[in-house]
Design an enzyme around this catalytic site. Structure first.
Site, PDB file in Angstrom:
ATOM      1  N   VAL A  68       3.428   1.320   3.029  1.00  0.00           N
ATOM      2  CA  VAL A  68       3.103   0.049   3.909  1.00  0.00           C
ATOM      3  C   VAL A  68       3.866  -1.193   3.116  1.00  0.00           C
ATOM      4  O   VAL A  68       3.616  -1.419   1.817  1.00  0.00           O
ATOM      5  CB  VAL A  68       1.925  -0.128   4.092  1.00  0.00           C
ATOM      6  CG1 VAL A  68       1.629  -1.266   5.112  1.00  0.00           C
ATOM      7  CG2 VAL A  68       1.093   0.994   4.676  1.00  0.00           C
ATOM      8  N   GLY A  78       0.789  -1.141   0.294  1.00  0.00           N
ATOM      9  CA  GLY A  78      -0.033   0.041  -0.040  1.00  0.00           C
ATOM     10  C   GLY A  78       0.863   1.220  -0.039  1.00  0.00           C
ATOM     11  O   GLY A  78       2.069   1.348   0.610  1.00  0.00           O
ATOM     12  N   ASP A 105      -9.898  10.830  10.730  1.00  0.00           N
ATOM     13  CA  ASP A 105      -9.692  10.485   9.223  1.00  0.00           C
ATOM     14  C   ASP A 105     -10.442   9.204   8.961  1.00  0.00           C
ATOM     15  O   ASP A 105      -9.905   8.116   8.227  1.00  0.00           O
ATOM     16  CB  ASP A 105      -8.380  10.345   8.792  1.00  0.00           C
ATOM     17  CG  ASP A 105      -8.061  10.514   7.365  1.00  0.00           C
ATOM     18  OD1 ASP A 105      -8.978  10.906   6.644  1.00  0.00           O
ATOM     19  OD2 ASP A 105      -6.887   9.955   6.943  1.00  0.00           O
TER      20      ASP A 105
END
Length: 453
Positions: A128, A121, A240
């Site tokens: 990631v 990711g 978020d």
């Protein structure tokens, strides 16, 4: 008897060897054999000396390199906030052992030196990597994209927030590393990607998730937010909430992730004054106008996630007509016209005559509408939202509010389920998208206010 020269002595004799030879010279002894040239001796001695010097130089170089590396790691540790974390843990009277500190060597080995093939990711704040620790534990290693001293506090904040969260639907923080140029966070590995990938990118490896799965994911996510707001040791505002920050495992169990923007709320505060931060399309309009962050800001963002689960659309869609670009505005417009079923994802309306499903969908749409009210005080709390969604999962429409002999029993059951769901937890963010400026989204507020309350 001598092989070469013989020298008589008193009652005996001695043998000598010619120049360049050595030995006792006797026929019955070792005789004479040719000696090593002096030049060869000098060369051999010099070579040995050079080898010793080279070995010494290598050892000195390696030692200096080790010291430089250790010094650099120490500098990184301080710059990345290692001491800040230890101090904050001490201020909160928490043991440093509660947050495992990984070495850079451990994580380099785990990720094959951060090989690109291990990337799972990428987003605005970093990359990631999938990793395998020495004990064969699969992990996700979050590496910040760049060195920014202004992000140190945010990094430490994420560590602190996650170190005190113990909930089965929150991605578990395993530890962190401060020794590298950029800080690293190590999480449990969640093997099935993001919720966003399954509801928006089914053609790119995502799976079609049915209505029951979507309702369960919504209830689990609401339960996490309710836990953060009202059951955690210190209330936490995620700040978020979005489908990219909700991961799912192989059983499609929701795992809320990415607490880098989260804020701990002091006990005597109900709101915080902060710089606006989040993802366009999910941002609370009241927060954008006032800079006052409250728990109801998460409620608004969660309302947008509910819309994504209902419609399969993204929060912001630039490839849609102007009136459909902002999902919240488009949803409220269609709701006002009583045309919600027209924009519901086809994947959850496969059974056209399932009246119970249609009823659940309309109830979730009503919950989403309340979450999207412009004024935060008009929105429900996440605990209320979690109870309503859990009630729908149990098969009832506002089950706790029914009249009848079993009303109290049903309410008790729901509250027990909710307490287990939000209060007793057991143990990859994509690039932010949105309007070119906050003003573009704020301009929608008058219209949205007319549709909401």
């Amino acid at each position: 008897m001598c092989r070469h020269d013989c020298v008589n002595t008193d009652g005996d004799f001695e043998c000598t060897c010619p120049k360049g030879y050595r030995g006792n010279g006797r026929v019955d002894g070792e005789g004479c054999r040719r000696g090593e040239p002096l030049l060869l001796k000098i060369f051999a001695g010099s070579a040995l000396g050079v080898i010793i010097l080279l070995l010494s130089a290598c050892l000195i170089y390696l030692e200096l390199k080790r010291r430089r590396s250790n010094k650099a790691k120490e500098e990184h540790f301080h710059r990345n906030g290692g001491m800040m974390l230890l101090e904050k843990l001490a201020d909160r009277e928490r043991s440093p052992d509660m947050v495992k500190i990984f070495t850079s060597t451990e994580l380099q080995k785990a990720t094959n030196d951060f090989n690109n093939d291990m990337i799972i990711g990428q987003g605005g704040f970093g990359t990631v990597y999938k990793g395998l620790l020495q004990d064969n534990t699969l992990v996700a290693v979050k590496k910040s994209k760049r060195v920014d001293p202004n992000q140190t506090e945010q990094f430490i904040n994420e560590v602190l927030v996650l170190s005190q969260v113990n909930h089965r639907n929150v991605v578990r923080l395993l530890g962190c590393c401060f020794e590298t140029e950029v800080p690293l966070l190590v999480y449990e590995f969640v093997d099935n990607g993001t919720l966003s990938s399954h509801i928006h990118n089914q053609s790119k490896g995502g799976c079609l998730i049915d209505w029951d799965m979507r309702l369960r994911i919504a209830a689990e996510t609401a339960g996490v937010l309710s836990y953060l707001h009202s059951s955690a040791a210190t209330p936490i505002i995620h700040r978020d909430v979005k489908s990219d920050n909700i991961l799912v495992d192989h059983n499609f169990t929701a795992k809320v992730a990415d607490f880098g923007a989260s804020r701990l709320v002091p006990v005597d505060h109900t709101q915080l004054s902060t710089m606006v931060q989040g993802t366009f399309g999910y941002l609370d309009p009241e927060y954008m106008q006032t800079n006052q962050l409250t728990e109801k800001s998460d409620v608004y963002s969660f309302g947008v996630v509910l819309l994504e689960l209902l419609t399969g659309r993204g929060a912001i869609c630039f490839d849609k007509p102007e009136e459909e670009k902002n999902l919240s505005y488009f949803f409220l417009s269609m709701l006002k016209q009583d045309r919600i079923l027209e924009i519901v994802d086809d994947g959850i309306l496969i059974v056209g005559d399932d009246k119970n499903r249609e009823s659940q969908i309309m109830e979730v749409a009503k919950i989403a509408k309340r979450c999207l009210y412009v004024r935060g005080e008009d929105r429900p709390s996440m605990k209320e939202v979690a109870m309503e969604l859990e009630g729908l999962r149990l098969g009832g429409k506002h089950a706790w509010a029914r009249n009848g002999d079993d009303g109290e029993e049903t309410e008790s059951l729901l509250r027990d389920r909710l307490n287990e769901f939000v209060g007793n937890g057991d143990g990859y963010s994509n690039t932010t998208i949105g309007y070119d400026s906050i003003r573009d989204q704020v301009n929608l507020l008058p219209t949205m206010g007319g549709l909401g309350r």
